[in-house]
Every structure is written in C-alpha cells, then in structure tokens.
Design a protein around this motif. Sequence first.
Motif, short mmCIF file in Angstrom:
data_model
loop_
_atom_site.label_atom_id
_atom_site.label_comp_id
_atom_site.label_asym_id
_atom_site.label_seq_id
_atom_site.Cartn_x
_atom_site.Cartn_y
_atom_site.Cartn_z
N LEU A 127 0.77 7.58 42.16
CA LEU A 127 0.41 7.06 43.48
C LEU A 127 -0.88 7.73 43.92
O LEU A 127 -0.96 8.97 43.98
CB LEU A 127 1.51 7.34 44.50
CG LEU A 127 2.73 6.41 44.49
CD1 LEU A 127 3.66 6.76 43.33
CD2 LEU A 127 3.49 6.51 45.81
N LYS A 128 -1.88 6.92 44.24
CA LYS A 128 -3.18 7.45 44.64
C LYS A 128 -3.67 6.67 45.85
O LYS A 128 -3.74 5.44 45.82
CB LYS A 128 -4.19 7.33 43.50
CG LYS A 128 -5.54 7.99 43.77
CD LYS A 128 -6.42 7.92 42.55
CE LYS A 128 -7.78 8.57 42.80
NZ LYS A 128 -7.65 10.02 43.13
N ALA A 129 -3.98 7.39 46.93
CA ALA A 129 -4.38 6.75 48.18
C ALA A 129 -5.67 5.96 48.01
O ALA A 129 -6.70 6.51 47.60
CB ALA A 129 -4.55 7.80 49.27
N ALA A 130 -5.60 4.67 48.32
CA ALA A 130 -6.80 3.82 48.26
C ALA A 130 -7.57 3.93 49.57
O ALA A 130 -8.81 3.88 49.58
CB ALA A 130 -6.40 2.37 48.00
N THR A 131 -6.85 4.09 50.68
CA THR A 131 -7.49 4.23 51.99
C THR A 131 -6.76 5.31 52.78
O THR A 131 -5.54 5.47 52.67
CB THR A 131 -7.45 2.92 52.79
OG1 THR A 131 -6.08 2.53 53.00
CG2 THR A 131 -8.18 1.80 52.06
N LEU A 132 -7.53 6.05 53.58
CA LEU A 132 -6.98 7.05 54.49
C LEU A 132 -7.56 6.80 55.87
O LEU A 132 -8.73 6.38 56.00
CB LEU A 132 -7.33 8.47 54.04
CG LEU A 132 -6.54 9.06 52.87
CD1 LEU A 132 -7.14 10.40 52.47
CD2 LEU A 132 -5.08 9.23 53.23
N PRO A 133 -6.79 7.06 56.93
CA PRO A 133 -7.34 6.88 58.28
C PRO A 133 -8.37 7.96 58.59
O PRO A 133 -8.39 9.02 57.95
CB PRO A 133 -6.10 7.03 59.18
CG PRO A 133 -5.20 7.93 58.40
CD PRO A 133 -5.40 7.55 56.96
N GLU A 134 -9.22 7.72 59.56
CA GLU A 134 -10.18 8.73 60.00
C GLU A 134 -9.43 9.83 60.74
O GLU A 134 -8.65 9.56 61.65
CB GLU A 134 -11.24 8.09 60.90
CG GLU A 134 -12.35 9.05 61.30
CD GLU A 134 -13.43 8.37 62.12
OE1 GLU A 134 -14.22 9.08 62.75
OE2 GLU A 134 -13.46 7.12 62.13
#
Length: 249
Positions: free
Chosen positions: A190-197
């Motif tokens: 599992l690898k984060a494609a997007t993260l919040p600011e």
Amino acid sequence: MRALRILLIFVVIFGGLFVAADRAAVYFAESEVADRVRSSAGLSSQPDVSIKGFPFLTQVLGTSLDEVEISLDGVNATADGHAVRVTEVKAQLKDVKIDSSFSSAVAGQANGSARISYADLAKSAPKGATVGYAGAERAAKGQVKVSGPLTDVLEGAGIEVPGTVKALLAGRSVTAYSTVTLEGGDTVRLKAATLPELPVPGMDEQVRDVVDYDLKIDGLPSTIKLDKVTASEDGLHFSGAGTNVSLTG
C-alpha cells in the motif's frame, strides 16, 4: 429373452457397484489430499477438496487427475507483526499427477484466488487508522482509503508529537488514497498516491512513512504467485497462477 433380462440385471447391478466403488474411492482420495494439504501448509482447519471427472478409478490407474478444486477457510497475512486473515482462498488445479499412495501430488497448472475484507485489512493499518473502500472511481485505479485522526495516527506509529503541534492538529484527520500493488507474488504493498496538505512543514513525509506499508501473505503454496489485485466494495480480491504446484509438500 429371459437370458437377456438376466444379463441386463447383472449389468445394472455391477454398474451400480462400480459407481458406488468409484464414489467411495473419490471420497477417500479427497480426504487424503485434504489431510496432506492441511499438514504441509500448516492450516488450522481442514480444506475442502473436490476431485472432478468420472470415472475416478480410471484416472487413478492413469496416475493423473483431470481437475481438483481446493477451498480454504483462510490463510494468514502479516504486516509489521500484525496478523490479517485472508479469506475465500480457492485453487483450481489441472493435470494433477499422483502416485498410488497419494503421498505426492503435483498440478501441471494452477489458478488461485483470495480476498481480504476491509475489516481485516484495517487490522494491519497504522494504529489509530482505518482502511476502507475509496469509491468506484478510485477503486478502479486500485486504490483504498486510509484515514484517521492525525495525532492518533502519528502517535500510534511511535512518532512523538509536541504539545504545541498537537494543539495545532487538534480535530484534524488525515485521509490518504493508497494504491495497492503486488510484489514478489506474495506481498501486498500500500503506497499513498495522494496526501492532504498538512499544517506543519515536513509532516507529510512522516505521515507517508506511516501509511505506506506491506502485507506478506503466508500459507499459499510457494509456486502459486499472485499477479493481480482489484479493489471492490467488499475488500481486495487477488488472483494468481502457477505451474508444477505441489499439493502435498
């Protein structure tokens, strides 16, 4: 006419006895294979084994079974020491070569499938976080949603959050959409494609280090390599194939 009638009766009787003997032999063979699969894979419960094709006895004489289906209640996956249950494990085996005592059985071709529910997948998530369905559009990209209170996720991973920063993050949650891939035929990544600011500089890398992780699926025959994963509303579905797969060792 009477002789023909008697002959037909004998044919029916012996035919029935042959079918009964054939089915009894199948039942015995399925039980033997199930015992050996359970032992060799270290399973806690007996797998269901179904040997296809009729008659069975002629297949045994030829030391080759056309098709065998095996279903398991589940096998284990591990992520940083956390146990995760993989369910609906199934294998379809073809061209299975056996010996007369069923002490060995090798399938020329094998196709397998399994599922991890989001509830089970969440057990491997960082402490304080949950894993869930990311919606149809993101699921089509092979993504899942990892979310939770930001301070809980960081502290659950052993990251110390100073009091001033904790006050700044109060009430904030983090949601990462992670892409799921397969590595080495037995590891789910599992690898984060997007993260919040995030409001604190440099914290995004700390969060990424937390939400990116691997699960290693144990208990599958080493010769079956998972090669496809899809995300759906009820969890992650896996499939894979192998050749010359041993059922009994």
